[in-house]
Design a protein around this motif. Structure first.
Motif, short mmCIF file in Angstrom:
data_model
loop_
_atom_site.label_atom_id
_atom_site.label_comp_id
_atom_site.label_asym_id
_atom_site.label_seq_id
_atom_site.Cartn_x
_atom_site.Cartn_y
_atom_site.Cartn_z
N VAL A 131 0.84 -1.20 0.00
CA VAL A 131 0.00 0.00 0.00
C VAL A 131 0.87 1.25 0.00
O VAL A 131 0.65 2.18 -0.79
CB VAL A 131 -0.98 0.00 1.20
CG1 VAL A 131 -1.65 1.35 1.38
CG2 VAL A 131 -2.03 -1.09 1.04
N SER A 132 1.88 1.29 0.87
CA SER A 132 2.72 2.50 0.99
C SER A 132 3.54 2.75 -0.27
O SER A 132 3.93 3.89 -0.52
CB SER A 132 3.63 2.41 2.22
OG SER A 132 4.63 1.43 2.03
N HIS A 133 3.81 1.72 -1.06
CA HIS A 133 4.57 1.88 -2.30
C HIS A 133 3.67 1.87 -3.54
O HIS A 133 4.14 1.71 -4.66
CB HIS A 133 5.66 0.81 -2.39
CG HIS A 133 6.79 1.06 -1.45
ND1 HIS A 133 6.72 0.74 -0.11
CD2 HIS A 133 7.99 1.64 -1.64
CE1 HIS A 133 7.84 1.08 0.47
NE2 HIS A 133 8.64 1.65 -0.42
N ASP A 134 2.36 2.00 -3.31
CA ASP A 134 1.37 2.10 -4.40
C ASP A 134 1.45 0.91 -5.36
O ASP A 134 1.28 1.06 -6.56
CB ASP A 134 1.56 3.42 -5.15
CG ASP A 134 0.28 3.87 -5.83
OD1 ASP A 134 -0.82 3.47 -5.37
OD2 ASP A 134 0.37 4.61 -6.82
N SER A 191 -3.63 -2.64 -3.17
CA SER A 191 -4.44 -2.31 -2.01
C SER A 191 -5.05 -3.61 -1.50
O SER A 191 -6.08 -4.06 -2.02
CB SER A 191 -5.53 -1.31 -2.38
OG SER A 191 -6.33 -1.03 -1.25
#
Length: 190
Positions: free
Chosen positions: A36-39, A42
């Motif tokens: 999630v933090s690195h896109d 999800s």
């Protein structure tokens, strides 16, 4: 029971045979946070649906849950979206050396995986054999097959050798800890 204790119980942090998979789940949660933090994707753990019935409020900051129950059976542990595709999976950990007992799955989970597959989503289990220190992605079709066979009187487990042959070993690293999406991409997107 204090609110914090209840939340730990609901989130599976109690020390019991039913929640041996917590270290696997912790690693998956860390991996998902990285994704999630690195896109990259999800993907999230689904909350357990709980109905709180009775709460005592001796003071505003010290609420104590006295009675609660599970509203409905949950589906699978995780779901999300990766590169435009829906993912849905269950996390299972076993200390068994030779097989994954089908008793680790519930009928509603199998039914849910069948529905996901029918809708062309990606459904699988992440299976860890702690004795072998190996973690695999195993497509739902294999789990569903063994489940149906067990209902007809067949074996009540999926052999380790079968998972080793038909599953996909997940590489272990630092960030993410369990890079299961690299396996998903290779297996489902190629």
């Amino acid at each position: 029971m204090k609110a914090e204790e209840f939340l730990a119980l609901v989130q599976g942090k109690q020390d019991s045979a039913a929640n041996r998979g917590m270290s696997l789940e912790e690693e998956l949660n860390e991996s998902n946070a990285y994704y999630v933090s690195h896109d990259i994707a999800s993907v999230h753990k689904k909350p357990t649906p709980v109905q709180i019935v009775k709460v005592d409020y001796p003071s505003r900051s010290a609420a104590v849950i006295r009675e609660a129950y599970f509203r409905q059976p949950s589906t699978t542990d995780y779901n999300g979206v990766f590169e435009g595709r829906y993912l849905d999976f269950e996390a299972k950990e076993t200390r068994n050396k030779t097989a994954l007992p089908l008793g680790n799955f519930h009928e509603h989970q199998i039914n849910h995986m069948c529905l996901v597959v029918k809708q062309r989503g990606i459904a699988f289990a992440i299976v860890r054999f702690t004795v072998h220190d190996e973690t695999y992605v195993l497509d739902a079709s294999h789990i569903i097959h063994f489940w149906k066979e067990s209902i007809r009187g067949g074996r009540k487990s999926i052999p380790y050798a079968y998972i080793k042959e038909h599953g996909h070993l997940i590489p272990v690293g630092y960030r993410p800890r369990l890079d299961y999406l690299s396996v998903v991409k290779q297996y489902y997107f190629s």
